[in-house]
Every structure is written in C-alpha cells, then in structure tokens.
Design an enzyme around this catalytic site. Structure first.
Site: not given
Ligand code: PGA
Length: 251
Positions: A9-11, A97, A167, A173, A212, A233-234
C-alpha cells in the site's frame, strides 16, 4: 489451500520520478511462484504502474473506489468499473486512515465494498482496533463488529471474493508490530467467527496482517497458521525490502 498474498500500500506517496524508480526496482525482483503480489499506488499513478509492470506477475489495486460501481457525476471520485477498465484487480476498503482521518462510515464502506464486488474486483477489507481499544480489552469485539457490518448486509458469501487485512491501528506506520502471537490470536478469532456462518468460506478467505511489517519481522509473522500474508505500507516503497518480504512469504 489458501495462496499467500503480499500487498504493498503506497498510500499518498510518490512522484513521477520515484514511481518510475520503484517500478524498475519491482521488475528486477525474482518472485516466488507461490505468492500473489499486488501493489496499490495512488490513483494518479495506476495507469503508469500497470503499464510499467506488464509481464511482471504483480497485480495492481486501488486504495479507494467510489460508492457507485458505474461511471457518473461524482466529482473527484473513481468508479470501480473505471478501475476494471484500467486493469486493476483489487481495491482497499476500510483502511483505518480512511475510517479515522476521513471519517468514512460503515454505510459508506459497505457501499464501496458492494460496488467493488459488483465490478468483479476483489475488495481487501481492512479492520483493526485502536490502541485505546486494545488497552481496554476490546480488540476481538471491535474486529468482530467491523466484520459483522459487512456480513449483516451482504451475508457470509461476501467473503467468497474478498481478502481481509487485520491492521491494528497502533501498529500502522509506528514501528510497533503486533507480535506474531498477538496477530495470530486475532486472525484465529476472525476465522472462527466466519466459520460459525460458513466453514468453507472461513477456510478459503485470506487473512493478511498489516502494521509495520518489514523483512526483519515478516518470516515470524507469516509462519503463523492463520496469517496468509501481509499488507505492507512503508516497507513497500523500497523494492528490495518489499522483495525480501515477498520471499519471506514464499518460504
Ligand atoms: P505500515 O502500513 O506497514 O507502514 O505500518 C500498513 C498499512 O497501513 O497498510
């Protein structure tokens, strides 16, 4: 048998230049044949990513879709039928989010979930508790309620074509990861909840863990029996790190 899935997920990250670089990095990865890989770029870049990843065995999904499956007058939104036309396969629904920062309600999320499925795409339904809820001992209750919102409206069959991502909000994050056992406990509870309605659906649905995940903790998380991969994510913004997570899922 459930196929493992790793989704990135590149957000709201990326520029024209960095996306090209990331695509190039992803193309050089040697991917295990037993893992389904998908990336979820910002909608702005979907077309570019789909073209750039031609032949790379990586699916592309969207981070959001409109409440309607068909095109129409809805300024700023993108319909799931347009995402199909562009070549998407998945759509994230209910990311924390969007629930917490943008205030997306259960009703809105259900409409999106239905629109996505009606277009033939697979929703990745994200659920999870906040830190406050975990500390109050409400984790399983919260997750059960979030699933019931969908089940009550569409029935258990809705999960014949859906992926669930657990999640915990406190792990997203933040660098704090749920321990493999903490995650497994919730995943097992989710599967038990679904099995009460339909054991076949419960056994078939993929449950991803997100929050994370990095190469360093992926092996342990993915070794748990009810964790069928991850929503990253990250760490998905770095092709090498993402590749290492994918390989961890393939082992
Ligand atoms: P993260 O995000 O790996 O940066 O914690 C995961 C997500 O929100 O899908």
């Amino acid at each position: 048998m459930r196929r493992t899935m790793v989704a990135g997920n590149w957000k709201m990250h990326g520029t024209c230049a960095s996306v090209v670089e990331l695509i190039d990095g992803l193309r050089t990865l040697t991917l295990p044949g037993n893992v389904d890989v998908a990336v979820f770029p910002p909608e702005l870049f979907i077309d570019r990513v789909i073209n750039g990843l031609q032949g790379a065995s990586i699916s592309v999904g969207a981070q959001n879709a409109a409440i309607e499956s068909r095109q129409g007058a809805l300024t700023g939104e993108i319909s799931s039928s347009q995402l199909v036309d562009a070549g998407c396969k998945f759509v994230l629904v209910g990311h924390s989010e969007r629930r917490l920062i943008l205030g997306e309600s259960d009703e809105t999320l259900n409409r999106k979930f239905a629109a996505v499925q009606a277009s033939g795409l697979t929703p990745v339904l994200c659920i999870g508790e906040t830190l406050e809820q975990r500390e109050a001992g409400q984790t399983l209750e919260v997750v059960e309620r979030q699933l019931n919102v969908v089940i009550d409206e569409f029935g258990i069959e809705a999960f014949e074509n859906a992926v669930i991502a657990y999640e915990p909000v406190w792990a997203i994050g933040t660098g704090l990861t749920a321990s493999p056992q903490q995650a497994q406990d919730v995943h097992a509870a989710i599967r038990t909840q679904l099995a009460k309605k339909n054991s076949e659906v419960a056994q078939g649905v993929r449950l991803l863990y997100g929050g994370s995940v990095k190469a360093a903790n992926a092996v342990e998380l993915f070794s748990m029996p009810d964790i069928d991969g991850g929503l990253i994510g990250g760490a998905s913004l770095n092709a090498d790190e993402f590749g290492a997570i994918i390989r961890a899922a393939g082992n």
